[in-house]
Design a protein around this motif. Structure first.
Motif, short mmCIF file in Angstrom:
data_model
loop_
_atom_site.label_atom_id
_atom_site.label_comp_id
_atom_site.label_asym_id
_atom_site.label_seq_id
_atom_site.Cartn_x
_atom_site.Cartn_y
_atom_site.Cartn_z
N TYR A 129 0.85 -1.20 0.00
CA TYR A 129 0.00 0.00 0.00
C TYR A 129 0.88 1.25 0.00
CZ TYR A 129 -3.71 -3.26 1.30
OH TYR A 129 -4.59 -4.30 1.32
N HIS A 130 0.32 2.34 -0.45
CA HIS A 130 1.05 3.61 -0.48
C HIS A 130 0.42 4.66 0.43
CE1 HIS A 130 3.29 2.00 -3.87
NE2 HIS A 130 2.13 1.63 -4.40
N ASN A 131 -0.80 4.41 0.87
CA ASN A 131 -1.53 5.32 1.76
C ASN A 131 -2.15 4.49 2.88
OD1 ASN A 131 -1.66 8.02 0.03
ND2 ASN A 131 -2.09 6.31 -1.35
N ILE A 145 0.54 8.29 10.03
CA ILE A 145 -0.15 8.42 8.75
C ILE A 145 0.87 8.46 7.62
CG2 ILE A 145 -1.68 9.87 7.36
CD1 ILE A 145 -2.79 10.96 10.05
N LEU A 147 1.09 8.95 3.51
CA LEU A 147 0.42 9.36 2.28
C LEU A 147 1.43 9.39 1.14
CD1 LEU A 147 -1.86 12.31 3.54
CD2 LEU A 147 -2.50 9.93 3.14
N ASP A 148 1.13 8.68 0.07
CA ASP A 148 2.04 8.59 -1.08
C ASP A 148 3.45 8.19 -0.63
OD1 ASP A 148 0.02 9.28 -2.87
OD2 ASP A 148 0.40 11.42 -2.60
N ASP A 149 3.51 7.18 0.24
CA ASP A 149 4.76 6.60 0.74
C ASP A 149 5.55 7.51 1.67
OD1 ASP A 149 4.36 4.26 -0.75
OD2 ASP A 149 5.33 5.12 -2.51
N VAL A 253 -7.92 11.80 5.62
CA VAL A 253 -6.75 11.35 4.85
C VAL A 253 -7.05 10.25 3.83
CG1 VAL A 253 -5.13 12.07 6.63
CG2 VAL A 253 -6.00 9.73 6.65
N ASP A 254 -8.23 9.61 3.89
CA ASP A 254 -8.65 8.62 2.90
C ASP A 254 -7.57 7.59 2.59
OD1 ASP A 254 -10.03 7.29 0.93
OD2 ASP A 254 -9.75 8.82 -0.60
N PRO A 255 -7.15 6.77 3.59
CA PRO A 255 -6.10 5.78 3.34
C PRO A 255 -6.63 4.57 2.59
CG PRO A 255 -6.95 5.50 5.54
CD PRO A 255 -7.67 6.70 4.97
N GLU A 256 -5.72 3.78 2.07
CA GLU A 256 -6.12 2.50 1.47
C GLU A 256 -6.41 1.47 2.55
OE1 GLU A 256 -3.46 1.56 -2.22
OE2 GLU A 256 -2.31 2.85 -0.86
#
Length: 313
Positions: A129-131, A145, A147-149, A253-256
């Motif tokens: 995952y990246h997020n 958190i 976000l985008d690695d 933050v809408d993570p995966e």
């Protein structure tokens, strides 16, 4: 010539250290005591000496070391400034600059929970995952958190402090942070036991967890897995608080995925399933169906994440 990096996780009792290859493979890992005397003035010197000893032991040269990543138990700004670490006795100073001068190596620092999140994303429960958001359920409730690695630090290095999201406005007892009704008061290992004692005092109902003077969160989850009614009620309440809090986090933050770590996470699927259930009940339609994973790296997440900081430098 093989390139290496060090990951350092500074805790209140011990400093965990790992020597890594650049692909994330660990060559060696060890611990040294955290010497907090005189406001922690010896800690960085001790770490430097330990790194040098390990290089000599393994017959590596300093030229092979790409850098050192450090996780610190307190807020750390994006330039490496520590904004006080009460547990270590540290005041405000730039740990990257100080340790860089000591070691003559590149240094990157971050908050320990954020760094642990990076480690879980890189080589643990969040791999692929990246997020993602790491939730640590231990003595307190922490979070990190990604976000985008990249770690989301925040302007004061305090992003991801999800343990202090308010989930109960009627709570009378104060949290350690000075607020009332924080997630940490219900979802930490100590919070679960406190809630259990409250519930037991309010009912005469028989329970496997009654009359246990050394009651732990593990005892409660073990009893719940066996169908104990009061324990199941406690697990349900924990899931309700966590699911609600994480629905708010998701809206920002809408993570995966969410990765659940810390000692309480050893309860396993009974924990992730109840959190997911209440998350789905509380979150907006567009944010449903997130993944809920268990952390895999345990106490090593910090050293993995610290090493990964070096790669992001």
């Amino acid at each position: 010539m093989e390139q290496l990096c060090f990951g350092v996780d500074i805790g209140g009792t011990t400093v965990k250290i790992g020597l890594f290859q650049m692909d994330g493979s660990v060559i060696d890992k060890w611990e040294i005591p955290t010497r907090k005397e005189e406001n922690g003035r010896y800690i960085l010197e001790d770490v430097k000496n330990s790194l040098n000893s390990k290089l000599a032991e393994k017959n590596y040269s300093k030229d092979q070391v790409e850098g050192v990543g450090i996780g610190v138990p307190g807020p750390v700004t994006s330039d490496g400034t520590v904004l006080k670490c009460v547990n270590l006795g540290w005041d405000v100073f730039n740990v990257e600059e100080e340790f860089g001068k000591l070691t003559e190596l590149k240094v990157k620092a971050g908050n320990d929970a954020n760094v642990a999140a990076l480690g879980e994303m890189w080589q643990g429960g969040g791999k692929g995952y990246h997020n993602m958001v790491l939730v640590t359920l231990g003595t307190g409730v922490g979070g990190g958190i990604i976000l985008d690695d990249k770690i989301l630090d925040g302007s004061r290095g305090a992003a991801g402090e999800i343990g202090h999201i308010t989930v109960d406005y009627d709570e009378k007892d104060a949290c350690n942070c000075g607020k009332r009704g924080c997630l940490e008061q219900y979802a930490s290992a100590t919070g679960i036991v406190k809630e259990a004692n409250r519930l037991l005092a309010s009912t005469d109902k028989a329970s496997a967890i009654r009359n246990n003077p050394s009651l732990t969160a593990k005892d409660i989850f073990d009893a719940a897995k066996e169908g104990d009614e009061l324990s199941l009620e406690l697990v349900e309440k924990l899931g309700r608080h966590l699911g609600l809090a994480l629905s708010h986090v998701s809206a920002v933050v809408d993570p995966e995925c969410f990765v659940i770590g810390g000692g309480v996470s050893k309860a396993g699927e009974i924990l992730t399933e109840v959190i997911k259930k209440h998350y789905e009940q509380n979150v907006m339609f567009a944010l449903k169906n997130k993944e809920f994973k268990l952390a895999l790296l345990g106490n090593d997440a910090g050293i993995y994440g610290a090493a990964r900081l070096v790669l992001d430098k």
